[in-house]
Design an enzyme around this catalytic site. Structure first.
Site, PDB file in Angstrom:
ATOM      1  N   ASP A 261      15.186 -22.476  32.132  1.00  0.00           N
ATOM      2  CA  ASP A 261      14.496 -21.189  32.221  1.00  0.00           C
ATOM      3  C   ASP A 261      13.360 -21.209  31.189  1.00  0.00           C
ATOM      4  O   ASP A 261      13.270 -22.105  30.343  1.00  0.00           O
ATOM      5  CB  ASP A 261      15.463 -20.009  32.010  1.00  0.00           C
ATOM      6  CG  ASP A 261      14.918 -18.728  32.650  1.00  0.00           C
ATOM      7  OD1 ASP A 261      13.700 -18.670  32.917  1.00  0.00           O
ATOM      8  OD2 ASP A 261      15.698 -17.782  32.875  1.00  0.00           O
TER       9      ASP A 261
HETATM   10  C1  NOJ Z   1      12.475 -16.058  33.126  1.00  0.00           C
HETATM   11  C2  NOJ Z   1      13.496 -15.557  34.082  1.00  0.00           C
HETATM   12  O1  NOJ Z   1      14.749 -15.492  33.448  1.00  0.00           O
HETATM   13  C3  NOJ Z   1      13.627 -16.390  35.351  1.00  0.00           C
HETATM   14  O2  NOJ Z   1      14.442 -15.700  36.250  1.00  0.00           O
HETATM   15  C4  NOJ Z   1      12.289 -16.670  35.940  1.00  0.00           C
HETATM   16  O3  NOJ Z   1      12.430 -17.451  37.104  1.00  0.00           O
HETATM   17  C5  NOJ Z   1      11.432 -17.372  34.917  1.00  0.00           C
HETATM   18  N1  NOJ Z   1      11.270 -16.519  33.754  1.00  0.00           N
HETATM   19  C6  NOJ Z   1      10.054 -17.749  35.456  1.00  0.00           C
HETATM   20  O4  NOJ Z   1       9.257 -16.642  35.585  1.00  0.00           O
END
Ligand code: NOJ
Length: 738
Positions: A261
């Protein structure tokens, strides 16, 4: 490209080129004319690393993706196309209800179609991967990301996880999107519902309740997995070899790409798990995290790790291979745009058919929570006052619809106008969504970004008065209320779950007019409606209903559609109950069965144990009778199946769709089992006064659980089967497993 050629390509890459494939950067790195200047400095990575980076985050649009791809490939020694990955969580331009609403449809087949349409729109627009579905089990409504989940139940979530993955990927390799399931794992169990917090649970609980939905997504073919931000039992997932290697790759045979993430690899240091970015990079790569999303770690640290002999280069090769293979499987080496074009965007995005499907999904997602004296559906000849901050609001898409087209949203007023003429429809906003500006400020938003907020006491009073005057003209008040978009979704955890104060105050004033009030609730989570419920005659939970929300709502309110949505997450009575879910354990002193005296039981002394509205609950405009629950046998051999049947009768004079739910209780087991667990359901459409028999086949798999050794097991003994309209169902039949 043939696999042997792909191998040759891998072998011909320099270490810098290889590492480039493992880096993902966001759009800002590519929109400057010279991609080597600017924001990469903030991340602290070199110009070369930016130029070699292999994937792009959240850039959409055929024109923009082509421009970036062209500039990127130009003059490259090894022109390996970029891959574009985005958050397309519940719709691309045509937005569906938030996933909590999708869960409420109890219709995975329909949702598969919705995700197929979404994939088609995004593919036309130059995207290849979506960070979806999000399949985290959500049992704590404080967590803002409940919005992105299909709810509290492992079985229901698994059904949706599989259907979403299939929908996204069904046209691969040529069309459609690769699905990246997230957030692996157990992110929904963050302590206190607080975003980015820790999770801690037994392996048994993890396997039985939290892992099944990810497993269902992987089994349905998801080609990517995102590791979650949280620690699990003290070990951050992004560096957790046990979870990523032993379970995901070895046990589940997942050989696709794992991406961290956002900045999660660098955050291994902040967690107190790695002493610096270099150690963080080593831990993540050794846990087989292939792509580093938006952190400086892999870009700066992998090469020194190899040259200093701290990391075996073959581990990098393995990760790069998985990334190259994904690009190759998608045909990017043959066509780096993968067929996307502006013409195709025009042809495929927001077509009338796609909007029609969005309306159907939105209709099925809405849950009728209360309908006193059959207040709904409304008679078109009645005079209606549509009041409240969501009365004519386009912002019905919810926080994660980042690529959605807000202007194209049908507002509630737009929908009502299809049923009521101006003599019968009066409207007034009455108040803004929020009064409290500090929420915005604490998020670092500036005054231009602060919208839908009460600007002054005077304006608020004037708006309130206007609403009261408007309401006086009508027979019925429809109050369109709800949370602000920024109050749910990522980093939208809340400690109080009521409607905003200013809306509650307006509702109080409206209720003094002694006219029936219908509440439309727009929210990204289950709100606490305990104090509101007695003040209104009817409640429709509309979630953030998406592009066609206004039309779907109007069809329900005026009776063209009969509501069929059922909650996939309990609506708590009070915050103090959280986390709350129907499939609790009985405990040694259950209020329902204990023979102890009243104090010494498993309960609160000031609030009930039960939620205000339970999992599976939802009304329709029809009364449906359940009768004649029966089993094909009272004994079941391990190798056999058994049929549980029930008759359902539509007692009304309109068509209805009933979600018939089947729960099982394993009465005694070596690891105690919940009082009820959903094991099957069927959506049954009934004509007026029609009776249908619904059959469920009970098999051994449904009776299995994770034993003390954390392996699936089935134990002989007594099981109860409940079939009914929601998780409160009390009627059951018992059989014995031999
Ligand atoms: C953080 C988020 O937790 C995740 O769900 C998302 O896909 C990513 N950022 C990318 O934007």
């Amino acid at each position: 490209m043939e696999e042997s050629k792909l191998r040759e390509l891998l072998n011909s890459l320099s270490i810098e080129e290889k590492i480039g494939q493992l880096i993902q950067l966001s759009g800002e790195f590519f929109s400057a004319k010279d991609i080597s200047v600017g924001p990469q400095k903030k991340l602290g990575i070199t110009k070369d690393a930016v130029e070699l980076c292999g994937s792009v985050l959240n850039v959409v649009g055929a024109k923009e993706t082509h421009r970036i791809q062209d500039a990127y490939l130009k003059g490259k020694k090894h022109p390996i196309p970029l891959i574009f990955m985005s958050d397309i969580v519940y719709g691309f331009r045509t937005i569906y209800p938030i996933p909590l609403g999708l869960g409420a449809t109890w219709n995975p087949d329909l949702i598969q179609k919705a995700y197929r349409n979404t994939a088609e729109e995004a593919y036309a627009s130059g995207n290849q991967v979506t960070f979806a579905p999000m399949v985290d089990l959500a049992r704590d409504a404080r967590w803002g990301r409940s919005l992105e989940s299909t709810g509290e139940d492992p079985y229901l979530n698994s059904r949706f996880a599989a259907s979403m993955v299939k929908g996204l990927q069904e046209d691969l390799p040529k069309y459609g999107l690769v699905s990246c399931v997230k957030h692996f794992a157990a992110y929904g169990a963050v302590e206190s519902g607080r975003e980015y917090n820790a999770t801690d649970m037994s392996e048994n609980r993890l396997r039985q309740y939290y892992l099944p939905s990810y497993k269902a997504a992987v089994d349905a073919g998801a080609k990517m997995v995102m590791s979650s931000f949280n620690t699990l039992n003290g070990v951050p997932v992004t560096g957790n070899k046990w979870l990523l290697k032993d379970i995901l790759r070895k046990e589940w045979n997942f050989d696709g790409v794992i991406i961290s993430d956002y900045a999660a690899i660098a955050e291994l240091v902040a967690h107190g798990f790695a002493k610096d970015n270099q150690e963080a990079s080593k831990l993540a790569l050794e846990a087989t995290v292939d792509i580093d999303m938006k952190s400086p770690c892999y870009a700066n640290e992998l090469k020194p790790l190899v040259t200093e002999g701290k990391l075996d280069e073959s581990k990098i090769d393995n990760a790069v291979w998985r990334v190259l293979k994904l690009k190759n499987d998608l045909g990017l080496f043959e066509d780096p745009y993968r067929g996307s074009s502006e013409e195709l965007e025009k042809k495929l995005i927001m077509t009338p058919e796609k909007r029609e499907l969005a309306k159907k999904v939105s209709t099925e997602a809405m849950v009728l929570l209360k309908n006193e004296n059959n207040m709904l559906p409304l008679d078109k000849n009645k005079k209606v006052a549509l009041i409240g901050p969501y009365e004519n609001e386009h912002e019905l898409l919810g926080l994660w619809a980042v690529h959605g087209d807000r202007k194209a949203t049908v507002t509630i007023e737009d929908g009502f106008k299809k049923y009521l003429n101006s003599d019968n429809l009066f409207t007034s906003k009455g108040t803004d969504i929020l009064r409290n500006k500090s929420i915005f400020r604490s998020m670092g938003l500036n005054s231009e970004q602060i919208d839908h907020v009460v600007s002054s006491k005077e304006i608020e009073e004037k708006n309130n008065e206007d609403a009261i005057e408007t309401a006086r003209k009508a027979d019925i008040i429809v109050f369109a209320a709800g949370e602000h978009t920024i109050e749910s979704g990522e980093a939208g955890s809340r400690g109080n779950l009521t409607l905003p104060d200013n809306q509650l105050e307006l509702l109080d004033k409206l209720s003094k007019l002694n006219k029936p009030i219908i509440l439309i609730c727009i929210s990204g989570r289950p709100l606490i409606l305990t104090d509101v419920e007695p003040k209104v005659s009817a409640i429709i939970e509309a979630w953030f209903p998406g592009t066609e929300g206004g039309n779907a709502l109007a069809d329900i309110i005026f009776g063209k559609s009969n509501p069929s949505g059922r909650l996939s997450m309990s609506f708590p009575y009070a915050v103090g109950q959280l986390p709350i879910y129907y499939s609790q354990f009985s405990t040694g002193r259950s209020v329902k069965t204990s023979t102890h005296s009243s104090r010494f039981m498993s309960k609160y002394i000031d609030i009930p144990n039960d939620p205000l509205y339970s999992f599976g609950y939802g009304l329709s405009y029809s009364k449906v009778k359940y009768s004649n629950l029966r089993l094909s046998s009272k004994e079941l051999e391990m190798t056999d199946n058994l049929i549980a049947s029930i008759d359902v009768t539509n007692m009304s004079d309109r068509n209805t769709t009933e979600v018939v739910q089947m729960y099982i209780q394993d009465k005694f087991a070596s690891v105690v089992q919940p009082v009820k667990s959903l094991k099957g359901f069927e959506r049954v459409t009934l004509n007026p006064n029609e009776t249908k028999t619904v059959n469920f086949e009970i098999n051994k798999k449904m009776l299995s659980f994770y034993g003390l050794d954390n392996k699936l097991t089935v134990e002989p003994g007594e099981f109860n089967i409940f079939i009914g309209p929601n998780s409160d169902v009390e009627d059951f039949a018992t059989f014995n497993l031999k």
